[in-house]
Design a protein around this motif. Sequence first.
Motif, PDB file in Angstrom:
ATOM      1  N   PRO A  22       0.742  -1.295   0.018  1.00  0.00           N
ATOM      2  CA  PRO A  22       0.086  -0.040  -0.098  1.00  0.00           C
ATOM      3  C   PRO A  22       0.732   1.392   0.148  1.00  0.00           C
ATOM      4  CG  PRO A  22      -1.132  -1.804   1.512  1.00  0.00           C
ATOM      5  CD  PRO A  22       0.495  -2.086   0.956  1.00  0.00           C
ATOM      6  N   GLU A  23       1.937   1.208   0.739  1.00  0.00           N
ATOM      7  CA  GLU A  23       2.715   2.387   0.702  1.00  0.00           C
ATOM      8  C   GLU A  23       3.600   2.555  -0.459  1.00  0.00           C
ATOM      9  OE1 GLU A  23       6.420   4.483   3.301  1.00  0.00           O
ATOM     10  OE2 GLU A  23       5.577   2.665   3.985  1.00  0.00           O
ATOM     11  N   LEU A  24       3.754   1.351  -1.131  1.00  0.00           N
ATOM     12  CA  LEU A  24       4.531   1.824  -2.504  1.00  0.00           C
ATOM     13  C   LEU A  24       3.644   2.278  -3.562  1.00  0.00           C
ATOM     14  CD1 LEU A  24       6.873   1.007  -4.507  1.00  0.00           C
ATOM     15  CD2 LEU A  24       5.726  -1.245  -4.658  1.00  0.00           C
ATOM     16  N   TRP A  25       2.215   1.562  -3.335  1.00  0.00           N
ATOM     17  CA  TRP A  25       1.517   2.246  -4.454  1.00  0.00           C
ATOM     18  C   TRP A  25       0.897   3.528  -4.344  1.00  0.00           C
ATOM     19  CZ3 TRP A  25      -2.036  -2.299  -2.801  1.00  0.00           C
ATOM     20  CH2 TRP A  25      -1.619  -3.586  -3.362  1.00  0.00           C
ATOM     21  N   ALA A  26       1.015   4.119  -3.053  1.00  0.00           N
ATOM     22  CA  ALA A  26       0.620   5.380  -2.842  1.00  0.00           C
ATOM     23  C   ALA A  26       1.823   6.338  -3.106  1.00  0.00           C
ATOM     24  CB  ALA A  26       0.200   5.662  -1.281  1.00  0.00           C
ATOM     25  N   THR A  27       3.073   6.168  -3.091  1.00  0.00           N
ATOM     26  CA  THR A  27       4.267   6.945  -3.288  1.00  0.00           C
ATOM     27  C   THR A  27       4.201   6.803  -5.115  1.00  0.00           C
ATOM     28  OG1 THR A  27       5.335   6.129  -1.370  1.00  0.00           O
ATOM     29  CG2 THR A  27       6.512   6.856  -3.397  1.00  0.00           C
ATOM     30  N   GLN A  28       3.995   5.813  -5.653  1.00  0.00           N
ATOM     31  CA  GLN A  28       4.287   5.764  -7.247  1.00  0.00           C
ATOM     32  C   GLN A  28       3.035   6.742  -7.586  1.00  0.00           C
ATOM     33  OE1 GLN A  28       3.950   1.548  -7.569  1.00  0.00           O
ATOM     34  NE2 GLN A  28       6.187   1.342  -8.102  1.00  0.00           N
ATOM     35  N   ASP A  34       1.745  14.383  -9.738  1.00  0.00           N
ATOM     36  CA  ASP A  34       2.572  15.415  -9.773  1.00  0.00           C
ATOM     37  C   ASP A  34       3.151  15.540 -11.022  1.00  0.00           C
ATOM     38  OD1 ASP A  34       2.117  16.064  -6.872  1.00  0.00           O
ATOM     39  OD2 ASP A  34       3.907  15.131  -6.513  1.00  0.00           O
ATOM     40  N   GLU A  35       3.683  14.678 -11.719  1.00  0.00           N
ATOM     41  CA  GLU A  35       4.195  14.870 -12.967  1.00  0.00           C
ATOM     42  C   GLU A  35       2.969  15.324 -14.280  1.00  0.00           C
ATOM     43  OE1 GLU A  35       5.987  10.865 -13.828  1.00  0.00           O
ATOM     44  OE2 GLU A  35       7.506  11.230 -12.694  1.00  0.00           O
ATOM     45  N   TRP A  85      -3.805   4.369  -7.051  1.00  0.00           N
ATOM     46  CA  TRP A  85      -3.707   3.486  -8.401  1.00  0.00           C
ATOM     47  C   TRP A  85      -3.354   4.463  -9.529  1.00  0.00           C
ATOM     48  CZ3 TRP A  85      -3.653  -0.968  -5.960  1.00  0.00           C
ATOM     49  CH2 TRP A  85      -4.483  -1.116  -4.806  1.00  0.00           C
ATOM     50  N   SER A  86      -2.812   5.731  -9.411  1.00  0.00           N
ATOM     51  CA  SER A  86      -3.043   6.734 -10.393  1.00  0.00           C
ATOM     52  C   SER A  86      -1.780   6.131 -11.380  1.00  0.00           C
ATOM     53  CB  SER A  86      -2.470   8.049  -9.960  1.00  0.00           C
ATOM     54  OG  SER A  86      -3.565   8.456  -8.995  1.00  0.00           O
ATOM     55  N   HIS A  87      -0.816   5.717 -10.721  1.00  0.00           N
ATOM     56  CA  HIS A  87       0.491   5.391 -11.757  1.00  0.00           C
ATOM     57  C   HIS A  87       0.091   4.119 -12.538  1.00  0.00           C
ATOM     58  CE1 HIS A  87       0.275   2.442  -8.360  1.00  0.00           C
ATOM     59  NE2 HIS A  87       1.338   1.432  -8.875  1.00  0.00           N
TER      60      HIS A  87
END
Length: 278
Positions: A22-28, A34-35, A85-87
Motif C-alpha cells: 500500500p505505501e509503495l502504491w501510494a508513493t508511485q 504530480d508529473e 492507483w494513479s500510476h
Amino acid sequence: MITDWDDAYANGDYIADAATYPELWATQSAKFRDELNGDNRARLDIAYGNAPREKYDLFLPTGTPKGLVVFVHGGYWKAFDKSSWSHLANGAVTKGWALCMPSYTLAPDARLSDITRQIGAAITHAADQITGPIHITGHSAGGHLVSRMVSHTSPLSSSVLARIENTVSISGLHDLRPLLRTSMNDTLGLDAAEAEHESAALLKPALPCSITCWVGADERPEFVRQNDLLANIWTGLGARTRSVHAPDKHHFNVIADLADPDSDLVACLLTPISAEDA
C-alpha cells in the motif's frame, strides 16, 4: 474441497512483504499525479454524483485521446480509493488514451448493487468528456465491477454500452456466492439474492462482448478458479473471451504491468479480441 473460505480469499497471507505494497502504491501514484499535473494533463476529483466518494480522476495523453480507458480499483469493495492507483494509468496514457479512475462508496456504507450503479454513473460521466471507444479494466473487486458493466443487466445505457470495445477483468471475482461463507461478509452484507444478482458468471454477457480474464499464475487457487469460470461460461454465451495466467505474478503485483506501455497487459487492454482469437 474448500473448508476455510476466509483462507481461500486471504491474499496477503501468501505474499512476501505484503504489508509494504500500500505505501509503495501510494508513493508511485502521488509521483505520477504530480508529473501529469505539471503538464496540465490531470483533472482530479471530478464529481460524477453527490456522495463524497463519487469522484474520479481523469488523466490525459498528449494530443487528442484515441478513446477512454476506465480502471476500477479493488479492495474487496471495502478498502482503498482512486489515489492509490494513479500510476497504473501510465501505460494507456502513454499509448494515447485518456484514463478515468473512479472512487466509490465503500461497504458497509454501500451495498454491492449500489457500487455497481456508481461505477456505471462514473463511466457514463467520463464518456461525456472523452469521445471514441471505451475500454474498461479493474482489479479484484474492480474486476467484478467491470464484468458487471458488460453483463445483460448492466447499469449503462445502450449508447454507452455500445462504445465499450474491450474489457479486462484482472483477478476478478465473478461468482460472489462463496463470499457468503466468509467473515468479510459481516462488512459486505451480501445476501443470497444479491450475490446471485451481482455475479457476472451467473448472468449473460451484453453482446457483442470482448473480455479477457487475466490472473496471476501464482495467485490463490480460488482466484484462478474465479478467473477461468467467467471466460468459460461466457464463451458459451456468445462473448469473445480469453483466459490468461500471467507467469510469476501474485495478487498484488499482477496489476503492475498496467504502468508499462509496452507490457502484454496493456496490449491486451487496448486491443479487442478478434473473432479468430476467441
